[in-house]
Write a protein that holds these residues in place. Structure first.
Motif, PDB file in Angstrom:
ATOM      1  N   VAL A  64      13.273  -3.510  56.662  1.00 47.03           N
ATOM      2  CA  VAL A  64      14.643  -3.238  57.118  1.00 47.03           C
ATOM      3  C   VAL A  64      15.647  -3.514  56.011  1.00 47.03           C
ATOM      4  O   VAL A  64      16.579  -2.721  55.779  1.00 47.03           O
ATOM      5  N   GLN A  68      19.838   5.581  55.827  1.00 49.73           N
ATOM      6  CA  GLN A  68      19.347   5.812  57.180  1.00 49.73           C
ATOM      7  C   GLN A  68      20.092   4.930  58.177  1.00 49.73           C
ATOM      8  O   GLN A  68      20.655   3.890  57.830  1.00 49.73           O
ATOM      9  N   GLY A  69      20.082   5.363  59.437  1.00 49.77           N
ATOM     10  CA  GLY A  69      20.769   4.609  60.475  1.00 49.77           C
ATOM     11  C   GLY A  69      20.029   3.346  60.861  1.00 49.77           C
ATOM     12  O   GLY A  69      18.852   3.134  60.513  1.00 49.77           O
ATOM     13  N   LEU A  70      20.699   2.493  61.606  1.00 50.80           N
ATOM     14  CA  LEU A  70      20.135   1.208  61.989  1.00 50.80           C
ATOM     15  C   LEU A  70      18.899   1.378  62.874  1.00 50.80           C
ATOM     16  O   LEU A  70      17.914   0.639  62.724  1.00 50.80           O
ATOM     17  N   ILE A  71      18.930   2.356  63.778  1.00 52.30           N
ATOM     18  CA  ILE A  71      17.793   2.558  64.683  1.00 52.30           C
ATOM     19  C   ILE A  71      16.544   2.938  63.888  1.00 52.30           C
ATOM     20  O   ILE A  71      15.444   2.413  64.122  1.00 52.30           O
ATOM     21  N   PHE A  72      16.696   3.858  62.925  1.00 49.40           N
ATOM     22  CA  PHE A  72      15.568   4.250  62.075  1.00 49.40           C
ATOM     23  C   PHE A  72      15.027   3.049  61.327  1.00 49.40           C
ATOM     24  O   PHE A  72      13.802   2.836  61.262  1.00 49.40           O
ATOM     25  N   ASN A  73      15.920   2.244  60.756  1.00 52.64           N
ATOM     26  CA  ASN A  73      15.482   1.079  59.984  1.00 52.64           C
ATOM     27  C   ASN A  73      14.704   0.097  60.848  1.00 52.64           C
ATOM     28  O   ASN A  73      13.661  -0.440  60.430  1.00 52.64           O
ATOM     29  N   LEU A  74      15.180  -0.155  62.055  1.00 53.34           N
ATOM     30  CA  LEU A  74      14.512  -1.112  62.931  1.00 53.34           C
ATOM     31  C   LEU A  74      13.157  -0.586  63.399  1.00 53.34           C
ATOM     32  O   LEU A  74      12.171  -1.335  63.444  1.00 53.34           O
ATOM     33  N   ILE A  75      13.111   0.709  63.750  1.00 58.13           N
ATOM     34  CA  ILE A  75      11.858   1.288  64.242  1.00 58.13           C
ATOM     35  C   ILE A  75      10.768   1.186  63.187  1.00 58.13           C
ATOM     36  O   ILE A  75       9.647   0.737  63.462  1.00 58.13           O
ATOM     37  N   SER A 123       6.886   8.392  58.798  1.00 59.21           N
ATOM     38  CA  SER A 123       8.255   8.008  58.459  1.00 59.21           C
ATOM     39  C   SER A 123       8.946   9.072  57.619  1.00 59.21           C
ATOM     40  O   SER A 123      10.117   9.407  57.855  1.00 59.21           O
TER      41      SER A 123
END
Length: 504
Positions: free
Chosen positions: A96, A105-112, A153
């Protein structure tokens, strides 16, 4: 505790972990734990060394998390839940953090993908080992799992980019969607047994091909992917001639398999090297003159290999039985499990550097010969698998008399491996594909790689694989008189040596 004792202890931990989970890995070989770090390091080094696209930077950031996860293997296979959770948190945090710092990249992508690089990796690794008994070592299964995570990814991230303008970018998107469709078909057949019947199977394949792959690509690209591929294949007369030449090489390979099947004779090691020679004959002119076409064709070939393997496993008419017959005559100790991996390994060994090499932002690889500074790393797989391994096998079989201590590898074969690769490098320098000033580095890399292959194999007892070519039955029997070698895809190590040998 020194490094050797630490590795011995780690191997014991892995052995206990595999036994507790009732996991069966390839017999007669080591666990190959060092392979855990190979793929992430290759991606990270490439991103640091070369100018790369934003999409490749995402893969590099996720590779950082995978590398940390691999380094924490000692903790991952521990039964202590707290330690396993802590190691997962560390690797997820690294993923992350690097995505936030180096990508947009957005936060959701990073967390996933932070979670996927730790918890997802652990679960997928166990699934690969359990679903494919005796097919992989622990390290090989790690590479397969890491490759799947990086592929998933990069495919998802590629949807977020607004334009795909260069040929290499378009080819990458086509391959990603196509391989995703193949993965969907394999998963569906595994989850729903009804799809394993011929009518249902081919109906599913047709639906995925038309509705998922072709239609989705048409919507994303704004034009027909089929027409784009046809235009690429018929761009000029030279491309058409090159395509015909590739078809001839493919026909020779198919005829060789048919002859071996009808002869009902087990293929020898030297016979298998025919396919290595054909791989060199296909890849070298493609890499020199049409790298984008070779990139697309090798990816399509990989998808085709996976599809054929699915047909063989399902015994799907009309070619399922023929594929099984070919598997029986060409199978070796690496194919003890349910999967036939020899042909796929050969393709991965040759095309791996091309797939792993970052797409430059300047798109210099789109339509022209790669620059001299990048050509040798792209050719590393062919040098190791196609040229060096073939020469070592042939020379060792025919002329080998002096063996390395504790191995059946001959010194004559190792010398042939080194000399054959050196001659190809000199030829590339002569024709201007490799800088003359860099002769010493790749030569030293080839020498080290050849020595590593010769000296990293240990004699260990194995089980004899007895096969009845007429009935297709396969029986495993203990055999104390025969021995094999600890050989965990050492060609990947040689590829990395050759890649690092071209550092400026």
């Amino acid at each position: 505790m020194d490094t050797e004792l630490w590795l011995v202890e780690l191997n014991k931990k892995v052995e206990i972990f595999l036994n507790e989970n009732n996991i069966k890995t390839r017999r007669g070989v080591g666990h190959g734990i060092w392979l855990n770090v190979l793929l992430p390091i290759a991606v990270i080094i490439s991103s640091l060394k070369y100018d790369c696209s934003p999409l490749y930077k995402i893969s590099s950031c996720i590779s950082c998390g995978l590398l940390v996860n691999a380094l924490l293997t000692f903790i991952q296979i521990n039964n202590d839940l707290f330690l396993r959770t802590l190691s997962g948190f560390i690797s997820s945090s690294v993923t992350v953090l690097t995505l936030i710092l180096f990508t947009k990249q957005g936060l959701i992508f990073n967390l996933i993908f932070g979670v996927l690089s730790s918890l997802g990796y652990q679960l997928a690794l166990l699934a690969v080992l359990k679903l494919c008994p005796h097919s992989f070592t622990f390290g090989e299964a790690s590479v397969v799992t890491q490759s799947g995570i990086l592929f998933l990814s990069s495919t998802i991230a590629n949807f977020g980019f607004e334009t795909n303008t260069s040929r290499m970018q378009i080819a990458t998107l086509i391959l990603q969607i196509g391989l995703l469709g193949i993965c969907f078909i394999c998963t569906a057949c595994f989850l729903f047994p009804k799809l394993r019947k011929p009518n249902e199977f081919y109906l599913t394949v047709t639906g995925v091909l038309l509705l998922f792959i072709i239609l989705l690509l048409h919507l994303i690209l704004g034009f027909s992917p089929v027409l784009w591929i046809i235009n690429l294949l018929t761009a000029d007369l030279f491309t058409v001639h090159l395509l015909i030449y590739w078809v001839v090489c493919s026909v020779i390979a198919i005829i060789s398999v048919i002859i071996q099947v009808y002869g009902c004779k087990k293929a020898s090691t030297v016979v298998r090297k025919i396919f290595h020679i054909l791989a060199v004959a296909v890849f070298v002119p493609g890499l020199i003159f049409r790298p984008c076409l070779l990139y697309l064709a090798s990816g399509i070939c990989f998808a085709l290999f996976v599809a054929l393997e699915l047909l063989r496993l399902l015994k799907m008419p009309p070619i399922g039985a023929g594929l099984q017959a070919g598997f029986l005559v060409f199978a070796d100790e690496k194919d003890e499990g349910p999967l036939a991996l020899t042909a796929i390994y050969l393709l991965l060994g040759c095309a791996g550097p091309l797939w792993l090499h970052p797409l430059p932002s300047s798109n210099v690889m789109a339509d022209v010969t790669p620059p001299p500074q990048q050509f040798l790393p792209l050719l590393a797989g062919l040098l190791a698998v196609g040229v060096g391994d073939t020469a070592a096998s042939a020379c060792g079989t025919w002329f080998g008399q002096h063996y390395w201590p504790g191995s059946r590898k001959t010194k004559e074969g190792s010398a042939a491996c080194f000399i054959s690769q050196l001659f190809l490098i000199i030829a590339l320098i002569h024709y201007g594909y490799v800088p003359r000033s860099n002769l010493l580095k790749p030569t030293a890399a080839v020498a080290i790689a050849s020595l590593v292959e010769a000296r990293t194999e240990q004699i260990v007892p194995v089980y004899q694989l007895e096969e009845n070519l007429s009935t297709g039955s396969r029986v495993i029997r203990p055999n104390t008189r025969q021995y094999t070698y600890e050989h965990t895809n050492i060609h990947l190590t040689k590829v990395e040596f050759l890649n690092l040998g071209e550092l400026e």
